[in-house]
Motif scaffolding. Sequence first.
Motif, PDB file in Angstrom:
ATOM      1  N   ARG A 105       1.164 -16.399   0.799  1.00  0.00           N
ATOM      2  CA  ARG A 105      -0.340 -16.626   0.819  1.00  0.00           C
ATOM      3  C   ARG A 105      -1.445 -17.061   1.356  1.00  0.00           C
ATOM      4  O   ARG A 105      -0.907 -18.786   1.714  1.00  0.00           O
ATOM      5  CB  ARG A 105      -1.274 -16.610  -0.021  1.00  0.00           C
ATOM      6  CG  ARG A 105      -0.704 -15.075  -0.799  1.00  0.00           C
ATOM      7  CD  ARG A 105      -0.725 -14.408  -2.720  1.00  0.00           C
ATOM      8  NE  ARG A 105      -0.103 -15.816  -3.714  1.00  0.00           N
ATOM      9  CZ  ARG A 105       0.547 -16.173  -4.856  1.00  0.00           C
ATOM     10  NH1 ARG A 105      -1.054 -16.317  -5.292  1.00  0.00           N
ATOM     11  NH2 ARG A 105       0.725 -17.113  -4.523  1.00  0.00           N
ATOM     12  N   PRO A 106      -2.105 -16.729   2.299  1.00  0.00           N
ATOM     13  CA  PRO A 106      -2.792 -18.247   3.193  1.00  0.00           C
ATOM     14  C   PRO A 106      -4.084 -19.418   1.793  1.00  0.00           C
ATOM     15  O   PRO A 106      -4.570 -18.102   1.205  1.00  0.00           O
ATOM     16  CB  PRO A 106      -4.096 -16.994   4.089  1.00  0.00           C
ATOM     17  CG  PRO A 106      -3.714 -15.510   3.644  1.00  0.00           C
ATOM     18  CD  PRO A 106      -2.419 -15.413   3.095  1.00  0.00           C
ATOM     19  N   ILE A 107      -3.502 -20.273   2.032  1.00  0.00           N
ATOM     20  CA  ILE A 107      -4.062 -20.988   1.487  1.00  0.00           C
ATOM     21  C   ILE A 107      -5.521 -21.112   1.196  1.00  0.00           C
ATOM     22  O   ILE A 107      -6.004 -21.517   0.353  1.00  0.00           O
ATOM     23  CB  ILE A 107      -4.102 -23.250   1.924  1.00  0.00           C
ATOM     24  CG1 ILE A 107      -4.176 -23.715   0.824  1.00  0.00           C
ATOM     25  CG2 ILE A 107      -4.345 -22.701   3.340  1.00  0.00           C
ATOM     26  CD1 ILE A 107      -3.336 -25.058   1.392  1.00  0.00           C
ATOM     27  N   ARG A 115      12.330 -22.737   0.285  1.00  0.00           N
ATOM     28  CA  ARG A 115      12.487 -22.271  -1.629  1.00  0.00           C
ATOM     29  C   ARG A 115      13.090 -23.988  -1.597  1.00  0.00           C
ATOM     30  O   ARG A 115      14.883 -24.055  -0.614  1.00  0.00           O
ATOM     31  CB  ARG A 115      12.687 -21.567  -2.281  1.00  0.00           C
ATOM     32  CG  ARG A 115      11.210 -21.476  -2.499  1.00  0.00           C
ATOM     33  CD  ARG A 115      11.350 -20.528  -2.387  1.00  0.00           C
ATOM     34  NE  ARG A 115      10.418 -19.455  -2.449  1.00  0.00           N
ATOM     35  CZ  ARG A 115       8.872 -19.198  -3.509  1.00  0.00           C
ATOM     36  NH1 ARG A 115       9.473 -19.818  -4.199  1.00  0.00           N
ATOM     37  NH2 ARG A 115       7.736 -18.163  -3.039  1.00  0.00           N
ATOM     38  N   SER A 116      13.352 -25.014  -1.996  1.00  0.00           N
ATOM     39  CA  SER A 116      14.253 -26.339  -2.100  1.00  0.00           C
ATOM     40  C   SER A 116      14.552 -26.975  -0.952  1.00  0.00           C
ATOM     41  O   SER A 116      15.828 -27.689  -1.215  1.00  0.00           O
ATOM     42  CB  SER A 116      16.056 -25.897  -3.090  1.00  0.00           C
ATOM     43  OG  SER A 116      15.432 -24.830  -4.563  1.00  0.00           O
ATOM     44  N   GLU A 117      14.181 -26.843  -0.185  1.00  0.00           N
ATOM     45  CA  GLU A 117      14.697 -26.827   0.939  1.00  0.00           C
ATOM     46  C   GLU A 117      13.457 -28.424   0.968  1.00  0.00           C
ATOM     47  O   GLU A 117      12.164 -28.694   0.676  1.00  0.00           O
ATOM     48  CB  GLU A 117      13.707 -26.985   2.541  1.00  0.00           C
ATOM     49  CG  GLU A 117      14.649 -26.670   3.769  1.00  0.00           C
ATOM     50  CD  GLU A 117      14.340 -26.358   4.739  1.00  0.00           C
ATOM     51  OE1 GLU A 117      15.031 -26.162   5.740  1.00  0.00           O
ATOM     52  OE2 GLU A 117      13.144 -25.580   4.932  1.00  0.00           O
ATOM     53  N   VAL A 118      13.825 -29.745   1.861  1.00  0.00           N
ATOM     54  CA  VAL A 118      13.336 -31.224   2.236  1.00  0.00           C
ATOM     55  C   VAL A 118      13.662 -30.825   3.914  1.00  0.00           C
ATOM     56  O   VAL A 118      14.006 -30.813   4.139  1.00  0.00           O
ATOM     57  CB  VAL A 118      14.393 -32.365   1.931  1.00  0.00           C
ATOM     58  CG1 VAL A 118      13.647 -33.457   2.170  1.00  0.00           C
ATOM     59  CG2 VAL A 118      14.582 -31.873   0.010  1.00  0.00           C
ATOM     60  N   LEU A 119      12.465 -31.066   4.286  1.00  0.00           N
ATOM     61  CA  LEU A 119      11.881 -30.989   5.839  1.00  0.00           C
ATOM     62  C   LEU A 119      11.501 -32.409   5.755  1.00  0.00           C
ATOM     63  O   LEU A 119      10.247 -32.946   5.596  1.00  0.00           O
ATOM     64  CB  LEU A 119      10.883 -30.281   5.951  1.00  0.00           C
ATOM     65  CG  LEU A 119      10.695 -29.727   8.184  1.00  0.00           C
ATOM     66  CD1 LEU A 119      11.758 -30.163   8.786  1.00  0.00           C
ATOM     67  CD2 LEU A 119       9.135 -29.393   7.943  1.00  0.00           C
ATOM     68  N   PRO A 159      11.632  -9.789   0.783  1.00  0.00           N
ATOM     69  CA  PRO A 159      12.487 -10.528   0.974  1.00  0.00           C
ATOM     70  C   PRO A 159      11.102 -11.742   0.331  1.00  0.00           C
ATOM     71  O   PRO A 159      10.166 -12.038   1.118  1.00  0.00           O
ATOM     72  CB  PRO A 159      12.381 -11.343   2.559  1.00  0.00           C
ATOM     73  CG  PRO A 159      11.497 -10.143   2.859  1.00  0.00           C
ATOM     74  CD  PRO A 159      11.353  -8.846   2.431  1.00  0.00           C
ATOM     75  N   VAL A 160      12.453 -12.599  -0.294  1.00  0.00           N
ATOM     76  CA  VAL A 160      11.499 -14.324  -1.072  1.00  0.00           C
ATOM     77  C   VAL A 160      10.377 -15.172   0.548  1.00  0.00           C
ATOM     78  O   VAL A 160      11.530 -14.893   1.146  1.00  0.00           O
ATOM     79  CB  VAL A 160      11.991 -14.899  -1.203  1.00  0.00           C
ATOM     80  CG1 VAL A 160      10.847 -16.744  -1.752  1.00  0.00           C
ATOM     81  CG2 VAL A 160      12.960 -14.115  -2.503  1.00  0.00           C
ATOM     82  N   PRO A 161       9.318 -15.150   0.512  1.00  0.00           N
ATOM     83  CA  PRO A 161       8.469 -15.466   1.321  1.00  0.00           C
ATOM     84  C   PRO A 161       8.872 -17.185   1.371  1.00  0.00           C
ATOM     85  O   PRO A 161       9.071 -17.721   0.307  1.00  0.00           O
ATOM     86  CB  PRO A 161       6.911 -15.803   1.577  1.00  0.00           C
ATOM     87  CG  PRO A 161       7.002 -15.444   0.057  1.00  0.00           C
ATOM     88  CD  PRO A 161       8.294 -14.255  -0.379  1.00  0.00           C
ATOM     89  N   PRO A 162       9.267 -17.605   2.314  1.00  0.00           N
ATOM     90  CA  PRO A 162       9.079 -19.856   2.343  1.00  0.00           C
ATOM     91  C   PRO A 162       8.238 -20.338   1.690  1.00  0.00           C
ATOM     92  O   PRO A 162       6.447 -19.928   1.993  1.00  0.00           O
ATOM     93  CB  PRO A 162       9.013 -19.899   4.105  1.00  0.00           C
ATOM     94  CG  PRO A 162       8.193 -19.236   4.474  1.00  0.00           C
ATOM     95  CD  PRO A 162       8.089 -17.893   4.020  1.00  0.00           C
ATOM     96  N   ILE A 163       8.080 -21.116   1.383  1.00  0.00           N
ATOM     97  CA  ILE A 163       7.168 -21.418  -0.065  1.00  0.00           C
ATOM     98  C   ILE A 163       5.988 -22.489   1.029  1.00  0.00           C
ATOM     99  O   ILE A 163       4.556 -22.468   0.938  1.00  0.00           O
ATOM    100  CB  ILE A 163       7.336 -22.862  -0.387  1.00  0.00           C
ATOM    101  CG1 ILE A 163       6.935 -23.368  -1.865  1.00  0.00           C
ATOM    102  CG2 ILE A 163       8.404 -23.759   0.356  1.00  0.00           C
ATOM    103  CD1 ILE A 163       5.719 -22.419  -1.904  1.00  0.00           C
ATOM    104  N   LEU A 164       6.312 -22.303   2.210  1.00  0.00           N
ATOM    105  CA  LEU A 164       5.453 -22.958   3.368  1.00  0.00           C
ATOM    106  C   LEU A 164       5.720 -22.754   4.971  1.00  0.00           C
ATOM    107  O   LEU A 164       6.541 -22.729   5.260  1.00  0.00           O
ATOM    108  CB  LEU A 164       5.154 -24.670   3.711  1.00  0.00           C
ATOM    109  CG  LEU A 164       4.415 -25.366   4.360  1.00  0.00           C
ATOM    110  CD1 LEU A 164       2.945 -24.936   3.601  1.00  0.00           C
ATOM    111  CD2 LEU A 164       5.149 -26.923   4.459  1.00  0.00           C
ATOM    112  N   GLU A 165       4.674 -21.772   4.976  1.00  0.00           N
ATOM    113  CA  GLU A 165       4.283 -21.644   6.845  1.00  0.00           C
ATOM    114  C   GLU A 165       3.117 -21.453   7.009  1.00  0.00           C
ATOM    115  O   GLU A 165       2.415 -21.628   7.012  1.00  0.00           O
ATOM    116  CB  GLU A 165       4.499 -20.087   6.786  1.00  0.00           C
ATOM    117  CG  GLU A 165       5.221 -19.559   7.929  1.00  0.00           C
ATOM    118  CD  GLU A 165       5.620 -18.156   7.472  1.00  0.00           C
ATOM    119  OE1 GLU A 165       4.867 -17.214   6.890  1.00  0.00           O
ATOM    120  OE2 GLU A 165       5.539 -17.113   9.514  1.00  0.00           O
TER     121      GLU A 165
END
Length: 335
Positions: free
Chosen positions: A79-81, A42-46, A3-9
Amino acid sequence: MSPVPPILELRGVHKRYTVGAGLLARRRTLTAVSGVSLRLERSEVLGLVGESGCGKSTLARMILGLEEPSEGEVLLDGRPISRLGRLERGRLVQPVFQDPYSSLNPRRNVAAIIGLPLAVHGVGTAAERRDAVAEMLGLVGLAPRHAEAYPSQLSGGQRQRIAIARALVLRPTLVVCDEPTSALDVSVQSQILNLLLDLRERLGLSYLFISHNLAVVQMLAGRVAAMYLGRIVEEGEAERVLGHPRHPYTAALLASVLTPDPSLGLPEMRLGTAFPNPLSVPPGCAFHPRCPAVFDRCPREAPALLPCPEGGRAACHLIEQPEGGPPPPRLVQAA
Ligand code: SF4
């Protein structure tokens, strides 16, 4: 296929500082961020909301790689920053800060400011960089002639457009917008918000949009998280959180939108007098000294961030109360 990972976790992120340097000063620990876990698709606004000093900007600095968490993990694109190179990180996340006056170098012209990230990372030839700058100027609604201007020759709104162009020139996936309109005139704020909405649509961007002003967040965010003294106290779909807040703190923030001037922040409400101090976090629920719905369990036990029946999560004992328990949050405007 994975699955595509979230852009930020964010996984259990903490940030602590030791304060009180010097021989005689007592060393104390200031916890700016405490156990924050969040995902941004992705493409989400939080929208991340909360009063000044609640930890929003510290969280933003960790997401941008400007500070390291004391504990926990920040992942960009799975991926860990900490394992990303500077260019790789720059292509994933970029900031737009509050004050376009101080974030632009007054001695460089607009073309040099926007092209700087490309030059620093050695991306493209000089001609390609010029083309990229021209394209960015068009994207943010500025004319080609602005390339030769200096920040002092531009209005506040134009400067923030330059800051946005500089953030986007590496074509990041995620943009961290930290109060991007609070330093601007009210008439210019909506133009910048509309520009951010338009760019998101055209470039497929994700935004973490940080603000103390729920009226602004309401305009952009699909999901909202509220922070209080370093913790997430409520999170969920914007419509639910802003329409039916389950945490008394979110309800208080929301009530401030109803005042004639939303920039005044929290209205005068019966929230008690104890303004939050991150050096002395109250026991139990940290919001209890100000909470209009406080009851005997609150000072004794910290509430967990639990799922709400109508979606999202909230950290308040009230959501666990059976039928007939203490009344729901009721906020009373001071006379
Ligand atoms: Fe208020 Fe208690 Fe809920 Fe905390 S746990 S927000 S003090 S009702």
